[in-house]
Design a protein around this motif. Structure first.
Motif, short mmCIF file in Angstrom:
data_model
loop_
_atom_site.label_atom_id
_atom_site.label_comp_id
_atom_site.label_asym_id
_atom_site.label_seq_id
_atom_site.Cartn_x
_atom_site.Cartn_y
_atom_site.Cartn_z
N ALA A 23 0.83 -1.22 0.00
CA ALA A 23 0.00 0.00 0.00
C ALA A 23 0.86 1.27 0.00
N GLY A 25 3.38 3.52 -1.15
CA GLY A 25 4.14 3.61 -2.41
C GLY A 25 4.28 5.06 -2.84
N LEU A 26 4.49 5.23 -4.13
CA LEU A 26 4.66 6.59 -4.65
C LEU A 26 3.46 7.46 -4.31
N GLY A 27 2.28 6.84 -4.30
CA GLY A 27 1.04 7.58 -4.03
C GLY A 27 1.06 8.23 -2.66
N ASN A 28 1.67 7.58 -1.70
CA ASN A 28 1.72 8.15 -0.34
C ASN A 28 2.69 9.30 -0.28
N SER A 233 -4.16 4.90 -2.82
CA SER A 233 -3.20 4.62 -1.76
C SER A 233 -3.35 3.21 -1.19
N LEU A 338 2.03 -5.55 -6.97
CA LEU A 338 1.21 -5.42 -8.18
C LEU A 338 1.38 -6.66 -9.06
N ASN A 389 -5.31 4.81 -14.84
CA ASN A 389 -5.69 5.06 -13.46
C ASN A 389 -7.05 5.72 -13.31
N1 PFF Z 1 -0.66 2.04 -3.30
C1 PFF Z 1 0.60 2.14 -3.94
C2 PFF Z 1 0.96 3.60 -4.11
O1 PFF Z 1 0.29 4.43 -3.48
O2 PFF Z 1 1.89 3.93 -4.81
C3 PFF Z 1 0.65 1.31 -5.18
C4 PFF Z 1 -0.08 1.78 -6.37
C5 PFF Z 1 -1.29 2.43 -6.39
C6 PFF Z 1 0.46 1.52 -7.56
C7 PFF Z 1 -1.93 2.79 -7.54
C8 PFF Z 1 -0.13 1.89 -8.74
C9 PFF Z 1 -1.34 2.53 -8.70
F1 PFF Z 1 -1.93 2.88 -9.81
#
Ligand code: PFF
Length: 493
Positions: A23, A25-28, A233, A338, A389
């Protein structure tokens, strides 16, 4: 992953670390601060927390219950519910796989910046350096035949790392990597945030997060943004939680685990954004640029604004590598998650070993990623990201929601969840999954369509059409191909 021998986590802790790793990842790190800031600062936390409890955790629970009950891959689960649903599983997995191909490229850019950060090699104009020296970017398709060597090398390294991890046994690969990288990630983030708070001007930054703009709450877009962040996220609907939960031993406490993972993920992004905002505050004070002009998301934040801030710090050569290391660790643990669900479905249906599946998936994935190692890479990546996305993935999550909420016997899932957990799930969960969640995802999806399809240049339209064709044709072929593993067709009770 192999159908011959069912993998299982060696402990509940390994599962939890792997789930948090998937969970976080880059999104956080770079998506959340911007979404938070641009949607009302502190008041955004209200829709965010409501989305987390009402929708995010509810859907994670569905994925846990389904994975744990069926103890198999997404494709086999959907086949078992109704054989006509198998293509939906492959659609979800194709989208997830395509997302991974560019996600890994961004992790590759981060690797480049990790190296550059020791000497702040980006110089006095990080913006220009990023587009010209790192990406050699052209903002059209004309650079598609020009390979950018440094990006290619970094993509090769990340794909190799991911391949080595997922080809190993579950606990030796994903398990060990999560056990090592996640604690390291936490230590780095704590150092990063504490250090950021000591910078002059830090309060200019973090006070922005905590100064709520209450009028934002009346804006439906703020609620959609909060929900969108939770979907991204927590990696909802990407078959990650479902796959990881299928490896849990009997008697696992599903609800307790789900809550722990969801809170850790949100705690991480809120805590980390305090550090990011403090640094932006420092930068606003030092450079005299208005704070609002600094806040940005994605590549802009990590590879342009952040290097600019590091240029102003004497200790930039320490805090810089820590920041880029943080993104690297978070990115790798998410990328392997993933791919795990994708590999699991392939190996189960076609009776491939874990190693063989990992080799096939990583090779094909790498070949697609090479598109992003061209001079047109970042341009194409933007189109992939918006389409996959904002549009494709949300549609897939909507389908999953309808299947698990309406087609499958929902009470079964509730019993599975409540069996061993200390915290029990009540009837209101059913209402959320059946009505509220699909309605919210639909809203997000419509909003996604409006933004994604705004772009009308012929190249974007062509790339989107190709992606759509792949997302529809490949799943159709994969579900038509006969399973090598006879068990695949067995009905699971
Ligand atoms: N939850 C992870 C992030 O926040 O980066 C993984 C991820 C989320 C990967 C959504 C890709 C994505 F499209």
């Amino acid at each position: 992953m192999s159908s011959n021998k069912k993998s299982q986590w060696d402990s509940n802790l390994t599962f939890i670390l792997a789930m948090i790793g998937s969970a976080v990842g880059l999104g956080n790190i770079w998506r959340f601060p911007n979404v938070l800031y641009s949607h009302g600062g502190g008041s955004f936390m209200i829709p965010y927390i409501i989305s987390l409890f009402l929708l995010g955790i509810s859907f994670v629970l569905v994925e846990y219950a389904v994975g744990f009950k069926f103890r198999t891959s997404l494709s086999k689960i959907l086949y078992s519910i109704n054989s006509k649903l198998e293509p939906v599983a492959w659609i979800v997995l194709t989208i997830v796989f395509l997302i991974t191909t560019y996600y890994i490229c961004v992790v590759g850019w981060d690797l480049i910046y990790l190296v550059l950060s020791f000497t702040k090699a980006w110089g006095s104009n990080p913006d220009l350096y990023f587009s010209q020296n790192v990406l050699h970017a052209s903002d059209s398709i004309s650079g598609i035949f020009t390979i950018v060597p440094n990006v290619l090398v970094s993509i090769v390294i990340i794909w190799l790392a991911v391949w080595v991890i997922i080809r190993a046994d579950l606990n030796k690969g994903i398990g060990n990597v999560s056990r090592i990288l996640l604690p390291l990630l936490c230590v780095i983030v704590v150092i990063f945030v504490i250090y950021s708070l000591t910078l002059p001007g830090a309060s200019i930054g973090y006070s922005q997060i905590f100064s709520p703009n209450w009028s934002a709450l009346a804006d439906p877009d703020v609620w959609l943004a909060a929900f969108g962040q939770i979907v991204f996220s927590l990696s909802l609907g990407m078959a990650i939680a479902l796959t990881y939960a299928s490896y849990l031993p009997e008697g696992s406490k599903l609800v307790d685990n789900a809550l722990l993972v969801a809170f850790s993920n949100s705690g991480f992004e809120i805590f980390n954004s305090i550090g990011i905002f403090s640094i932006l505050g420092f930068m606003a004070m030092t450079s005299g640029i208005a704070f609002n002009d600094l806040v940005t998301e994605g590549t802009g934040l990590a590879f342009v604004v952040f290097p600019q801030a590091l240029n102003m710090m004497q200790t930039g050569f320490i805090i810089g590598p820590l920041f880029f290391l943080c993104i690297l660790f978070a990115g790798i643990t998410s990328a392997i998650a993933l791919l795990e669900g994708v590999c699991y479905s392939i190996s189960e249906k076609f009776d491939f070993s874990r190693k063989k599946t990992a080799a096939i998936v990583c090779t094909v994935g790498f070949l697609i990623s090479t598109i992003f190692a061209t001079a047109s890479g970042s341009f194409i990546l933007g189109i992939f990201d918006a389409f996959l996305n904002n549009f494709a993935l949300l549609f897939a999550v909507l389908l999953e929601c309808i299947i698990f909420g309406w087609v499958y016997d929902f009470d079964e899932l509730m019993t599975t969840l409540n069996n061993n957990s200390r915290i029990k799930i009540g009837k209101s969960w059913k209402i959320i999954i059946k009505y509220i969640l699909p309605a919210c995802i639909f809203g997000l999806w419509v909003q996604g369509i409006l933004t994604t399809f705004e772009e009308e240049d012929p190249v974007s339209i062509t790339i989107r059409t190709i992606l759509l064709a792949v997302i529809l044709i490949l799943p159709f072929i994969l579900s038509r191909l006969p399973a090598k593993n006879e068990d695949f067709y067995e009905k699971i009770q």
